[in-house]
Design a protein around this motif. Structure first.
Motif, mmCIF file in Angstrom:
data_model
loop_
_atom_site.group_PDB
_atom_site.id
_atom_site.type_symbol
_atom_site.label_atom_id
_atom_site.label_comp_id
_atom_site.label_asym_id
_atom_site.label_seq_id
_atom_site.Cartn_x
_atom_site.Cartn_y
_atom_site.Cartn_z
ATOM 1 N N THR A 1 -2.542 6.844 -10.743
ATOM 2 C CA THR A 1 -3.627 6.223 -9.986
ATOM 3 C C THR A 1 -3.253 4.812 -9.541
ATOM 4 O OG1 THR A 1 -4.658 5.426 -12.025
ATOM 5 C CG2 THR A 1 -5.392 7.566 -11.173
ATOM 6 N N HIS A 2 -2.347 4.162 -10.292
ATOM 7 C CA HIS A 2 -1.886 2.814 -9.967
ATOM 8 C C HIS A 2 -0.368 2.844 -9.780
ATOM 9 C CE1 HIS A 2 -5.781 2.126 -11.768
ATOM 10 N NE2 HIS A 2 -5.746 0.849 -11.474
ATOM 11 N N GLN A 3 0.126 2.283 -8.678
ATOM 12 C CA GLN A 3 1.562 2.190 -8.431
ATOM 13 C C GLN A 3 1.851 0.801 -7.858
ATOM 14 O OE1 GLN A 3 3.282 6.083 -6.797
ATOM 15 N NE2 GLN A 3 1.103 6.389 -6.397
ATOM 16 N N LEU B 1 2.476 -6.097 -5.355
ATOM 17 C CA LEU B 1 1.753 -5.206 -4.453
ATOM 18 C C LEU B 1 1.374 -3.975 -5.250
ATOM 19 C CD1 LEU B 1 3.830 -5.381 -1.149
ATOM 20 C CD2 LEU B 1 1.525 -6.302 -1.532
ATOM 21 N N LEU B 2 0.102 -3.627 -5.212
ATOM 22 C CA LEU B 2 -0.429 -2.565 -6.066
ATOM 23 C C LEU B 2 -1.311 -1.626 -5.265
ATOM 24 C CD1 LEU B 2 -1.228 -1.449 -9.003
ATOM 25 C CD2 LEU B 2 -3.124 -3.088 -8.862
ATOM 26 N N THR B 3 -1.092 -0.314 -5.414
ATOM 27 C CA THR B 3 -2.023 0.653 -4.835
ATOM 28 C C THR B 3 -2.878 1.251 -5.943
ATOM 29 O OG1 THR B 3 -0.440 2.493 -5.029
ATOM 30 C CG2 THR B 3 -0.471 1.259 -2.950
ATOM 31 N N VAL B 4 -4.146 1.476 -5.617
ATOM 32 C CA VAL B 4 -5.084 2.112 -6.549
ATOM 33 C C VAL B 4 -5.718 3.302 -5.833
ATOM 34 C CG1 VAL B 4 -7.127 1.823 -7.996
ATOM 35 C CG2 VAL B 4 -5.559 -0.111 -7.658
ATOM 36 N N TYR B 5 -5.387 4.502 -6.294
ATOM 37 C CA TYR B 5 -5.908 5.749 -5.727
ATOM 38 C C TYR B 5 -6.512 6.579 -6.857
ATOM 39 C CZ TYR B 5 -3.934 5.175 -1.042
ATOM 40 O OH TYR B 5 -3.665 4.730 0.235
ATOM 41 N N PRO B 6 -7.806 6.373 -7.187
ATOM 42 C CA PRO B 6 -8.415 7.068 -8.320
ATOM 43 C C PRO B 6 -8.299 8.588 -8.249
ATOM 44 C CG PRO B 6 -9.844 5.302 -7.554
ATOM 45 C CD PRO B 6 -8.741 5.426 -6.554
#
Length: 327
Positions: free
Chosen positions: A81-83, A67-72
């Motif tokens: 930016t990636h967790q 599971l990956l979040t991308v918040y530029p």
């Protein structure tokens, strides 16, 4: 079930073991011995997304999901930016075997695959490495790519001189001598370029690069473009997985997908890195041709890295099961 935080994962990720596991996973992917469904993502308004990436590698005997979040926008406030988090399951019965921090895994497995692309595609006489960016991916790429090629010079190019200097100092702690500079200077006559940025406009083009240069592009922003279209249409294009890379965002790479849609490149000319590694396809058509390895990230690489971490954790007795709740 083992619980492995970021500190444990960093200590357990052996670079040499990871590179070989990633090579195996890529070959599995290109020879039908891996199952990697398209990435799915829940868009969080206009600010970010949550992606799910399950995968299975037959040769490595591993089932995992990230599971990956991308918040530029996090880059502007010095947040990642990636967790990510990765769950590993037993292939034989589906039992959850481990839950581990995925941030270091994401950076290192990406860099390991890029290092394999350099080993397979860069000219043997490549001596100058340019790394663009100052985040975790840039740091990992400098470390991993330098392991597979004896570079005489490593340049770190970025927009923020303070972040560039900090990365140079960090790499010195890993035994790598690098020098910081502006992006244009880093690119000048570089034999190998690793772009790990959040840029929206292309940074790497035909001008300034020597014949036969090898370019790695791992930046993954919806509207981002690290490599100029003129270079992409001229180069031999290598990817992790054709169908994934040529799909629309959030699965694939918009820059390559749009070139295919416009008829500028044909899908059949795009080569998978696993095909090159196992000899099914050649990588470089002629000596002076530029090569571009475009990475979008595929779940089987996370599974490969998680397998390396879990095996080391089991050998060393690292990780623990949560204590049962009281009455």
């Amino acid at each position: 079930m083992r619980l492995l935080d970021g500190t444990a994962v960093r200590a357990l990720l052996d670079p040499d073991a990871l590179v070989e596991a990633v090579a195996t996973a890529l070959v599995d992917l290109s020879t039908g011995r891996a199952c990697v469904p398209p990435r799915v993502a829940a868009q969080v308004g206009e600010i970010g997304l949550l992606a799910a990436m399950p995968a299975y590698s037959q040769t490595l005997d591993v089932v995992a999901a990230k599971l990956l979040t991308v918040y530029p926008g996090n880059a502007a406030v010095d947040r990642p930016t990636h967790q990510a988090v990765i769950a590993v399951f037993a292939p034989e019965d589906g039992t959850l075997r481990a839950l581990m921090d995925g941030d270091q895994v994401t950076a290192d497995r990406t860099a390991a695959a890029s290092a394999l692309s350099v080993r397979a595609l860069a000219r043997p006489d490549a001596r100058v490495l340019a790394v663009l960016g100052t985040g975790p991916q840039a740091q990992a790429h400098a470390r991993y790519v330098a392991r597979v090629q004896p570079f005489e010079e490593i340049r770190i190019g970025g927009r923020d001189p303070h972040k560039v200097a900090a990365l140079v100092d960090d790499l010195a702690g890993h035994g790598l001598a690098a020098r910081g500079c502006a992006i244009d200077e880093a690119l000048r006559d570089a034999d190998v370029v690793c772009a790990a940025t959040s840029t929206l406009r292309p940074l790497v083009g035909v001008d300034g690069l020597p014949d036969g240069a090898h370019v790695v592009s791992v930046g993954y922003v919806p509207e981002g473009r690290e490599v100029d279209a003129a270079l992409l249409t001229r180069a031999q294009l290598v990817v992790e997985h054709r169908a994934t890379t040529l799909a629309p965002f959030p699965v694939g790479s918009n820059d390559l997908a749009e070139l295919v849609e416009r008829g500028k490149i044909h899908p059949d000319v795009v080569v998978e890195l696993g095909e090159v590694l196992c000899g099914l396809r050649p990588g470089r058509a002629w000596e002076d041709q530029p090569t571009v390895y475009k990475s979008v990230g595929v779940g089987v690489l996370d599974a490969a890295a998680a397998a390396v971490v879990l095996a080391a954790a089991e050998r060393k007795g690292v990780g623990h099961e949560p204590a049962p709740e009281g009455p």
